[in-house]
Motif scaffolding. Sequence first.
Motif, PDB file in Angstrom:
ATOM      1  N   UNK A  58       0.842  -1.184   0.000  1.00  0.00           N
ATOM      2  CA  UNK A  58       0.000   0.000   0.000  1.00  0.00           C
ATOM      3  C   UNK A  58       0.883   1.241   0.000  1.00  0.00           C
ATOM      4  N   UNK A  59       0.331   2.331  -0.483  1.00  0.00           N
ATOM      5  CA  UNK A  59       1.003   3.620  -0.396  1.00  0.00           C
ATOM      6  C   UNK A  59       0.451   4.343   0.823  1.00  0.00           C
ATOM      7  N   UNK A  60       1.342   4.845   1.658  1.00  0.00           N
ATOM      8  CA  UNK A  60       0.953   5.590   2.847  1.00  0.00           C
ATOM      9  C   UNK A  60       1.399   7.043   2.718  1.00  0.00           C
ATOM     10  N   UNK A  61       0.677   7.913   3.397  1.00  0.00           N
ATOM     11  CA  UNK A  61       1.098   9.301   3.552  1.00  0.00           C
ATOM     12  C   UNK A  61       1.713   9.422   4.944  1.00  0.00           C
ATOM     13  N   UNK A  62       2.949   9.891   4.987  1.00  0.00           N
ATOM     14  CA  UNK A  62       3.651  10.100   6.251  1.00  0.00           C
ATOM     15  C   UNK A  62       3.661  11.587   6.575  1.00  0.00           C
ATOM     16  N   UNK A  63       3.104  11.934   7.732  1.00  0.00           N
ATOM     17  CA  UNK A  63       3.158  13.304   8.240  1.00  0.00           C
ATOM     18  C   UNK A  63       4.236  13.394   9.310  1.00  0.00           C
ATOM     19  N   UNK A  64       5.026  14.441   9.252  1.00  0.00           N
ATOM     20  CA  UNK A  64       6.021  14.711  10.286  1.00  0.00           C
ATOM     21  C   UNK A  64       5.611  15.993  11.002  1.00  0.00           C
ATOM     22  N   UNK A  65       5.102  15.832  12.242  1.00  0.00           N
ATOM     23  CA  UNK A  65       4.638  16.965  13.034  1.00  0.00           C
ATOM     24  C   UNK A  65       5.724  17.405  14.010  1.00  0.00           C
ATOM     25  N   UNK A  79      -8.787   8.621  10.779  1.00  0.00           N
ATOM     26  CA  UNK A  79      -8.301   7.442  10.063  1.00  0.00           C
ATOM     27  C   UNK A  79      -6.788   7.321   9.931  1.00  0.00           C
ATOM     28  N   UNK A  80      -6.016   8.175  10.640  1.00  0.00           N
ATOM     29  CA  UNK A  80      -4.595   7.873  10.762  1.00  0.00           C
ATOM     30  C   UNK A  80      -4.479   6.618  11.610  1.00  0.00           C
ATOM     31  N   UNK A  81      -3.584   5.690  11.247  1.00  0.00           N
ATOM     32  CA  UNK A  81      -3.601   4.390  11.903  1.00  0.00           C
ATOM     33  C   UNK A  81      -2.314   4.012  12.612  1.00  0.00           C
ATOM     34  N   UNK A  82      -1.212   4.717  12.364  1.00  0.00           N
ATOM     35  CA  UNK A  82       0.047   4.355  13.016  1.00  0.00           C
ATOM     36  C   UNK A  82       0.817   5.621  13.364  1.00  0.00           C
ATOM     37  N   UNK A  83       1.565   5.530  14.474  1.00  0.00           N
ATOM     38  CA  UNK A  83       2.256   6.713  14.973  1.00  0.00           C
ATOM     39  C   UNK A  83       3.622   6.337  15.535  1.00  0.00           C
ATOM     40  N   UNK A 120      -5.398   5.907   0.253  1.00  0.00           N
ATOM     41  CA  UNK A 120      -6.797   5.769  -0.155  1.00  0.00           C
ATOM     42  C   UNK A 120      -7.753   6.384   0.855  1.00  0.00           C
ATOM     43  N   UNK A 121      -7.301   6.575   2.100  1.00  0.00           N
ATOM     44  CA  UNK A 121      -8.134   7.184   3.138  1.00  0.00           C
ATOM     45  C   UNK A 121      -7.835   8.663   3.324  1.00  0.00           C
ATOM     46  N   UNK A 180      -0.730  25.578  21.607  1.00  0.00           N
ATOM     47  CA  UNK A 180       0.268  24.713  20.993  1.00  0.00           C
ATOM     48  C   UNK A 180       0.746  25.290  19.663  1.00  0.00           C
ATOM     49  N   UNK A 181       2.027  25.093  19.404  1.00  0.00           N
ATOM     50  CA  UNK A 181       2.601  25.462  18.104  1.00  0.00           C
ATOM     51  C   UNK A 181       2.917  24.169  17.354  1.00  0.00           C
ATOM     52  N   UNK A 182       2.262  23.971  16.225  1.00  0.00           N
ATOM     53  CA  UNK A 182       2.424  22.715  15.480  1.00  0.00           C
ATOM     54  C   UNK A 182       2.707  23.026  14.016  1.00  0.00           C
ATOM     55  N   UNK A 183       3.820  22.488  13.538  1.00  0.00           N
ATOM     56  CA  UNK A 183       4.170  22.570  12.124  1.00  0.00           C
ATOM     57  C   UNK A 183       4.223  21.157  11.563  1.00  0.00           C
ATOM     58  N   UNK A 184       3.934  21.014  10.268  1.00  0.00           N
ATOM     59  CA  UNK A 184       3.982  19.667   9.692  1.00  0.00           C
ATOM     60  C   UNK A 184       4.264  19.716   8.199  1.00  0.00           C
ATOM     61  N   UNK A 185       4.747  18.588   7.711  1.00  0.00           N
ATOM     62  CA  UNK A 185       4.915  18.351   6.288  1.00  0.00           C
ATOM     63  C   UNK A 185       4.603  16.891   6.035  1.00  0.00           C
ATOM     64  N   UNK A 186       4.297  16.548   4.784  1.00  0.00           N
ATOM     65  CA  UNK A 186       3.949  15.157   4.507  1.00  0.00           C
ATOM     66  C   UNK A 186       4.533  14.699   3.183  1.00  0.00           C
ATOM     67  N   UNK A 187       4.749  13.370   3.092  1.00  0.00           N
ATOM     68  CA  UNK A 187       5.274  12.750   1.871  1.00  0.00           C
ATOM     69  C   UNK A 187       4.590  11.394   1.694  1.00  0.00           C
ATOM     70  N   UNK A 188       4.625  10.879   0.476  1.00  0.00           N
ATOM     71  CA  UNK A 188       4.159   9.528   0.209  1.00  0.00           C
ATOM     72  C   UNK A 188       5.290   8.542   0.480  1.00  0.00           C
ATOM     73  N   UNK A 189       4.948   7.389   1.080  1.00  0.00           N
ATOM     74  CA  UNK A 189       5.953   6.348   1.279  1.00  0.00           C
ATOM     75  C   UNK A 189       5.371   4.995   0.890  1.00  0.00           C
ATOM     76  N   UNK A 190       6.238   4.092   0.500  1.00  0.00           N
ATOM     77  CA  UNK A 190       5.831   2.721   0.243  1.00  0.00           C
ATOM     78  C   UNK A 190       5.863   1.947   1.555  1.00  0.00           C
ATOM     79  N   UNK A 191       5.015   0.948   1.672  1.00  0.00           N
ATOM     80  CA  UNK A 191       4.899   0.208   2.919  1.00  0.00           C
ATOM     81  C   UNK A 191       6.230  -0.414   3.358  1.00  0.00           C
TER      82      UNK A 191
END
Length: 278
Positions: free
Chosen positions: A4-11, A31-35, A49-50, A67-78
């Motif tokens: 599956x392709x996942x979106x990884x967020x780095x907060x 629907x985020x499922x792993x941390x 897909x979610x 709270x001060x929260x910054x983030x970026x995201x990328x696609x990753x392979x499983x």
Amino acid sequence: MANSIYIEYNFKVSPVQPASDILIAELGEVQFESFVETEDGVQAYIKKEDWNPTILEGLPILENSLFAIEYEYVEIEQENWNATWEKNFNAIQVGDKCVVRAPFHEKPAVEFDIVIEPKMSFGTGHHETTHMMMQHILEIDFKGKSVLDMGSGTGVLAILAAMRGASEIDAIDIDNWCYLNAMENIQRNNCEQIKVYEGDASLLIDQKYDVIIANINRNILLEDIPTYVKCLTPNGVLLLSGFYKEDIAMISEKCESVGLKFENNFEKNNWVAVKYVF
């Protein structure tokens, strides 16, 4: 199963606590499922897909001026998950009898040595809820007991219950990757008495258990508690986690309405794990 392709967020979060815990809880609701908790925040994963580009709009913590929260995201392979968790995964000790470790860690001199390769599944012992549920399991007599681990993730709680002497264990998770990962971890820890199923509480038809373990989010627990009670044997035990201290009243009200009694709870960083008896 194809990767599956996942979106990884780095907060990046300030202050890290309690903001990271609140953030994880709110991300779980969308629907985020792993941390993975990092030194300066959280890495969070959701199946592509979610996901949609506006998924974080309206998330309460992002609009909270405390709270001060910054983030970026990328696609990753499983398959890239392994590199991520190996970089962050340290062995976890629960009390003086149990260690949860990865295959590459040195074998410890403890009674319960659990080897987990979490991949994209939740449940390594790092998160407060998993750690506290393991504390409960270490205090309960599981010899010859039938057990349900609902929302089993990596299977770590089912594995500890098996090591504590449970005779029959069903582990259920709605996520296919968790199902496959739990199968691997159960085999790795030689726990033949555990059966793994992919699904939700709708699978619990005419089932009976002495102990039910459910580490899921608050809303699912509130919906499923009546189903769990129907599955408990007389004097059965229900262990619940995945919610905050301030939610105990709401959870307990639901439990008491179906005949359960509060017995005790553990608390860690405002997360709780509560024991009820039938």
